[in-house]
Design a protein around this motif. Structure first.
Motif, PDB file in Angstrom:
ATOM      1  N   ASP A   1       0.828  -1.211   0.000  1.00  0.00           N
ATOM      2  CA  ASP A   1       0.000   0.000   0.000  1.00  0.00           C
ATOM      3  C   ASP A   1       0.861   1.259   0.000  1.00  0.00           C
ATOM      4  O   ASP A   1       0.540   2.251  -0.679  1.00  0.00           O
ATOM      5  CB  ASP A   1      -0.932   0.002   1.214  1.00  0.00           C
ATOM      6  CG  ASP A   1      -2.078  -0.979   1.071  1.00  0.00           C
ATOM      7  OD1 ASP A   1      -2.340  -1.401  -0.073  1.00  0.00           O
ATOM      8  OD2 ASP A   1      -2.705  -1.334   2.086  1.00  0.00           O
TER       9      ASP A   1
ATOM     10  N   ASP B   1       0.653   4.014  -2.934  1.00  0.00           N
ATOM     11  CA  ASP B   1       0.250   5.387  -2.635  1.00  0.00           C
ATOM     12  C   ASP B   1       1.177   6.405  -3.303  1.00  0.00           C
ATOM     13  O   ASP B   1       0.752   7.520  -3.628  1.00  0.00           O
ATOM     14  CB  ASP B   1       0.268   5.631  -1.116  1.00  0.00           C
ATOM     15  CG  ASP B   1      -0.924   4.985  -0.424  1.00  0.00           C
ATOM     16  OD1 ASP B   1      -1.921   4.698  -1.118  1.00  0.00           O
ATOM     17  OD2 ASP B   1      -0.857   4.766   0.804  1.00  0.00           O
TER      18      ASP B   1
ATOM     19  N   HIS C   1      -3.409   6.571  -6.451  1.00  0.00           N
ATOM     20  CA  HIS C   1      -4.568   5.740  -6.773  1.00  0.00           C
ATOM     21  C   HIS C   1      -5.471   6.396  -7.820  1.00  0.00           C
ATOM     22  O   HIS C   1      -6.616   5.976  -7.995  1.00  0.00           O
ATOM     23  CB  HIS C   1      -5.380   5.457  -5.504  1.00  0.00           C
ATOM     24  CG  HIS C   1      -4.608   4.670  -4.475  1.00  0.00           C
ATOM     25  ND1 HIS C   1      -4.384   3.322  -4.588  1.00  0.00           N
ATOM     26  CD2 HIS C   1      -3.984   5.057  -3.330  1.00  0.00           C
ATOM     27  CE1 HIS C   1      -3.676   2.898  -3.562  1.00  0.00           C
ATOM     28  NE2 HIS C   1      -3.407   3.944  -2.770  1.00  0.00           N
TER      29      HIS C   1
ATOM     30  N   ALA D   1      -3.962  -0.750  -8.100  1.00  0.00           N
ATOM     31  CA  ALA D   1      -4.864  -0.212  -7.063  1.00  0.00           C
ATOM     32  C   ALA D   1      -5.399   1.169  -7.428  1.00  0.00           C
ATOM     33  O   ALA D   1      -5.579   2.029  -6.559  1.00  0.00           O
ATOM     34  CB  ALA D   1      -4.156  -0.175  -5.706  1.00  0.00           C
ATOM     35  N   VAL D   2      -5.650   1.385  -8.709  1.00  0.00           N
ATOM     36  CA  VAL D   2      -6.240   2.646  -9.171  1.00  0.00           C
ATOM     37  C   VAL D   2      -7.746   2.576  -8.976  1.00  0.00           C
ATOM     38  O   VAL D   2      -8.404   1.707  -9.536  1.00  0.00           O
ATOM     39  CB  VAL D   2      -5.899   2.906 -10.652  1.00  0.00           C
ATOM     40  CG1 VAL D   2      -6.655   4.121 -11.174  1.00  0.00           C
ATOM     41  CG2 VAL D   2      -4.403   3.086 -10.816  1.00  0.00           C
ATOM     42  N   ASP D   3      -8.296   3.468  -8.182  1.00  0.00           N
ATOM     43  CA  ASP D   3      -9.735   3.462  -7.920  1.00  0.00           C
ATOM     44  C   ASP D   3     -10.466   4.641  -8.555  1.00  0.00           C
ATOM     45  O   ASP D   3     -11.678   4.775  -8.413  1.00  0.00           O
ATOM     46  CB  ASP D   3     -10.018   3.440  -6.414  1.00  0.00           C
ATOM     47  CG  ASP D   3      -9.258   4.512  -5.651  1.00  0.00           C
ATOM     48  OD1 ASP D   3      -8.936   5.565  -6.260  1.00  0.00           O
ATOM     49  OD2 ASP D   3      -8.973   4.299  -4.458  1.00  0.00           O
TER      50      ASP D   3
END
Length: 704
Positions: free
Chosen positions: A532, A536, A558, A587-589
C-alpha cells in the motif's frame, strides 16, 4: 492412521514443479534417481546390524526420492517440445500442414474453435513429419457469405498458411493465456479462412473420446428440445455438460459476483452430488441385495456414464477417479481415508497428465474437498439446532463456509475478487444444484417418453429460473463483490500458513500455535502495508495495448488519467478484458478518461495542441502524441522529447521524422496497423533507430 500416499504425491509434485521452474539437464535427475533406488533396495535387504526401523527409513527415503524423480521425468516425457519433430523445433516456417481435430469443436459467434494435432507439415524444402497442437479458429462464413459446415471430431484437414506462436500478455496483470495453453501443450494458433482448409477425411482417433463426444451432443440436443429459454438452456448446458458456449456473459458475471461461479462448470462438486445420491440409494437397497458386488458396479457405471456425458471433462475425470477409489475400497472392506483417496486420485491424474497441477481448477477442487473432509465435521458438530430443517441449513452453510475459507486465498490470487455474501447465495444454489442435477439426469433418462420428457424439461427450466433469481438478488446487494484484490505469490503462501496456524491454534493445546499465528499475521500485515505504501506513491506513464485504439495512462497514486480515442462507457467489456486488471493491480480506484480526438478541459496536462500533434508534460517528462505527419507543417517542439507516441498510421516511412522530431523513446502504439508496424520495425533495425512496438512487445511502461 498413516498417509503414505500423501507423502508420495508431495514428492511427485515437487518433481513436477522442479522441472517447470528450474532448467536442469537430465544427468543430475538420473543421479538423484539412482541414489533413491539404491536407498530403497538397501531397505529391502535385511542385515544383522540394521534394525527394522532403519530398513523402513531407507525404504521411505528411497521411495520419496524415486517419486520425485518420477515427477520430473514424467513431466519431461509429457513436454512435447522435447520431441525432435515438434513444431517449436522447426527451423523453417510451415506453408501448409495436415492435422486432425482431437477435441470437441466449440461454436463461437463468428468462428469455430478447434484443437488440431499435426501429423506433417510443408516448408520450402518439402513435406516432413511435424508434431504439435494448434488452436485454430475457422471463420464461419466464406467470402460469398455462405455458412461453413461445422467441423467434427476426427476430421483430417489440409491447411494452408503459417501458424503463429501464442502471444504473451500485453498489459500488466492480464491473463497469461500463453502460459495457460503451454500447460496444455499448445504453443501455436491460427485464424483460418474457409478457402485455406480442405477436409481430407473423417475418422475416430480415440473411440472412447468419440463416444463421449457423441453422448455429450445427444444430451445437448435433448436439453435444447426441452428448454425453450436460451438463458436457462445455457446454464443447464454449462452445469451438466461442461459447455459454456451458450452461456450469457451477464449471467456469468452475476454468478461470479454472488460467489456461485463454481456451479457454472462441471466439476468435482457435481460428481460429489451424484456420488452422495448413489451412496444413499445403495444404503437403502444393499441390505436386501443377494449379490453385494452388484451395487458398487452400478455406482461405478452411473458415475462413469456421467463422466462420458460431460465429454470426459478433466475436472470430472479427477473426481470420478477419486470416488472410484472410495467405492472400490468400500466394496473390498478396506479402511477408507479421504486423504489417501484424494492422494491416490491425484497420483493417477498427475502421472498421466503432470501439467494438470498448474490448473486453477485442479488446485481449487482438491483444496475444497480436502478442506471439507478435514474441517467440516468439527465445524458442523460445534453448533446444533433442535429443528431438523435449521440443522440441515446449517450443514449446507458450514460446507460453503469451509470451502470458501480453504479456497478464497487461491481464488483471490487467480480471479482478484471475493464474494461478500457467499453465505447467502451458496446454500440456496447448492440445494437447487442438487435438484437440478437429479432432474437433468431424469430428463435424459425419460427423454424418449412423450409428455414425461416435456414435464421434466418444464421442471428443469423452472429450477434454473429460481436459481437465477436468487443469484440476481444477492448480486444486487451493495458491495456484493470486493474487486481488485491482488496477492503476490509470497503473500498467498503467508495467508495459507496463517489460516493453518489459526486452525491449529484453535484445535490444539500447543503453546507455540498462537505465537506462530501472531507472527505470521504480523508478517502478512507488514507485507500488505508495504504494498500500500508503494502504491500510494506510485507515478507511472504507460502506453497500453488496446487493439485498434490509443490508450495512454498517467497514474499518480490511486488516480489515473486515461488518454484515449476509445469510449470505455460504450464498450465496458473490451475495457475490462484489456485494461481492468492493469488498473486493479496498480490499485487505481479513480480513472478519468480524456478523449484524444476532441479538445478537452478535463485536465491541464497538455501544453501544446494542434491537429497534427499534442505535447504533454507528465511527471517532468515531455510526451509527444503524433496524430498526423503533414509534409509542410512546421512544428514547435523542444529539441528533444522524452517520449514520442505515433498513432493511427501517422508514420509511413522514417524519413518523415527527419529534422522534425528527436525523441529518447519512439513508440508505435496499438492503433497502428500490425502490417505497417512490422514494416517500420524492419526498416528501423536497418537504420539503427530504437523503436518500441506495443503491438509486438506489449505495453510500454515508465516509472518515476
Amino acid at each position: 492412521m498413516t498417509y503414505p500416499v500423501v507423502r508420495f504425491v508431495i514428492a511427485l509434485i515437487t518433481g513436477i514443479v522442479t522441472y517447470e521452474t528450474i532448467a536442469l539437464p537430465n544427468w543430475p535427475i538420473y543421479l538423484i534417481g539412482s541414489i533413491g533406488l539404491f536407498a530403497f533396495l538397501q531397505g529391502l535387504i535385511p542385515l544383522k546390524n540394521r534394525s527394522v526401523t532403519q530398513n523402513k527409513l531407507f525404504q521411505g527415503f528411497g521411495a520419496l526420492i524415486l517419486f520425485f524423480t518420477l515427477g520430473w521425468y514424467t513431466t519431461w516425457m509429457h513436454d512435447e517440445r522435447n520431441t525432435p519433430t515438434h513444431l517449436t523445433r522447426q527451423t523453417d516456417s510451415l506453408v501448409a500442414y495436415e492435422a486432425v481435430i482431437t477435441g470437441q469443436p466449440e461454436a463461437r459467434a463468428r468462428s469455430y474453435r478447434v484443437l488440431l494435432s499435426l501429423s506433417r507439415g510443408k516448408t520450402a524444402s518439402g513435406w516432413r513429419p511435424v508434431s504439435g497442437a494448434i488452436i485454430a479458429y475457422l471463420d464461419k462464413a466464406t467470402a460469398a457469405g455462405i455458412p461453413v459446415n461445422a467441423p467434427v471430431y476426427g476430421q483430417r484437414w489440409l491447411v494452408y498458411g503459417t501458424p503463429v506462436p501464442v502471444e504473451p500478455p500485453k498489459n500488466p496483470g492480464s491473463l497469461d493465456y500463453k502460459r495457460y495453453l503451454r500447460h496444455q501443450q499448445i504453443h501455436y494458433q491460427q485464424f483460418i479462412r474457409p478457402h485455406q482448409r480442405l477436409v481430407l477425411s473423417t475418422g475416430n482417433p480415440n473411440p472412447v473420446k468419440a463416444w463421449a463426444i457423441s453422448l455429450n451432443q445427444w444430451a445437448d440436443s435433448v436439453f435444447a428440445a426441452q428448454i425453450s429459454s436460451r438463458t436457462e438452456y445455457g446454464i443447464v448446458k454449462a452445469m451438466l455438460l461442461g459447455a459454456t458456449d451458450s452461456l450469457d456473459p451477464d449471467t456469468y458475471t452475476e454468478y461470479a459476483t454472488a460467489g456461485a461461479i463454481h456451479i457454472l462448470s462441471v466439476s468435482g462438486l457435481h460428481v460429489s452430488i451424484l456420488f452422495l445420491a448413489l451412496t444413499w440409494v445403495v444404503s437403502l437397497v444393499k441390505r436386501k441385495a443377494r449379490y453385494p458386488w452388484i451395487w458398487p458396479a452400478v455406482q461405478l457405471y452411473i458415475l462413469w456414464f456421467y463422466a462420458l456425458m460431460t465429454g470426459l471433462e478433466p475436472a470430472v475425470l479427477r473426481s470420478a477417479g477419486m470416488f472410484t477409489v472410495l467405492i472400490l475400497a468400500k466394496a473390498m472392506d478396506r479402511p477408507q481415508s479421504l486423504a489417501n483417496s484424494l492422494a491416490v486420485s491425484a497420483l493417477f491424474v498427475l502421472f498421466f497428465s503432470p501439467y494438470t497441477l498448474f490448473s486453477a481448477g485442479f488446485q481449487l477442487s482438491y483444496l475444497a474437498v480436502a478442506g471439507i473432509g478435514t474441517w467440516h465435521p468439527g465445524l458442523y458438530q460445534s453448533v446444533t439446532f433442535k429443528h431438523p430443517w435449521v440443522n440441515k441449513l446449517w450443514e449446507v452453510s458450514s460446507v460453503a463456509l469451509v470451502a470458501q475459507l480453504i479456497t478464497f486465498p487461491l481464488a483471490v490470487y487467480y480471479f482478484h475478487q471475493f464474494p461478500t455474501y457467499f453465505l447467502l447465495a451458496n446454500p440456496v444454489v447448492l440445494v437447487l444444484s442438487n435438484v437440478l442435477l437429479y432432474t437433468g439426469m431424469a430428463a435424459l433418462l425419460f427423454s424418449w417418453i412423450p409428455y414425461v420428457n416435456t414435464l421434466a424439461g418444464f421442471f428443469l427450466q423452472k429450477i434454473v429460473w429460481l436459481m437465477n433469481g436468487s443469484v440476481q438478488l444477492v448480486g444486487q446487494l451493495p458491495k456484493a463483490a470486493l474487486e481488485n484484490l491482488w496477492l503476490s505469490a509470497e503473500e498467498l503462501v503467508l495467508l495459507y500458513a496463517l489460516i493453518f496456524a489459526v486452525v491449529w491454534a484453535i484445535t490444539s493445546r500447543k503453546i507455540m500455535a498462537p505465537g506462530l499465528a501472531a507472527c505470521l499475521s504480523f508478517w502478512l500485515a507488514g507485507s500488505l502495508l508495504m504494498d500500500d505504501y508503494q502504491l500510494d506513491r506510485q507515478q507511472r506513464f504507460a502506453v497500453h495495448y488496446l487493439p485498434h485504439y490509443t490508450a495512454i495512462s498517467v497514474t499518480d497514486g490511486h488516480k489515473a488519467t486515461l488518454l484515449t480515442d476509445f469510449a470505455p462507457s460504450k464498450d465496458q467489456r473490451t475495457f475490462d478484458f484489456h485494461l481492468k486488471n492493469t488498473f486493479g493491480q496498480w490499485a487505481v480506484d479513480q480513472i478519468t478518461p480524456v478523449d484524444l480526438t476532441e479538445d478537452s478541459t478535463q485536465t491541464n496536462i497538455p501544453i501544446a495542441r494542434t491537429e497534427a500533434y499534442t505535447l504533454w508534460v507528465v511527471h517532468g517528462k515531455s510526451i509527444l502524441i503524433i496524430n498526423k505527419l503533414n509534409r509542410h507543417a512546421f512544428w514547435r517542439l523542444p529539441a528533444v522529447v522524452d517520449i514520442a507516441v505515433i498513432r493511427k498510421n501517422a508514420l509511413r516511412n522514417w524519413q518523415q521524422l527527419d529534422g522534425r522530431v528527436v525523441a529518447r523513446n519512439l513508440i508505435l502504439d496499438s492503433s497502428n496497423s500490425p502490417r505497417l508496424t512490422a514494416r517500420l520495425l524492419a526498416e528501423a533495425r536497418t537504420r539503427h533507430i530504437p523503436c518500441f512496438s506495443v503491438n509486438q512487445q506489449g505495453a510500454f511502461l515508465a516509472e518515476k
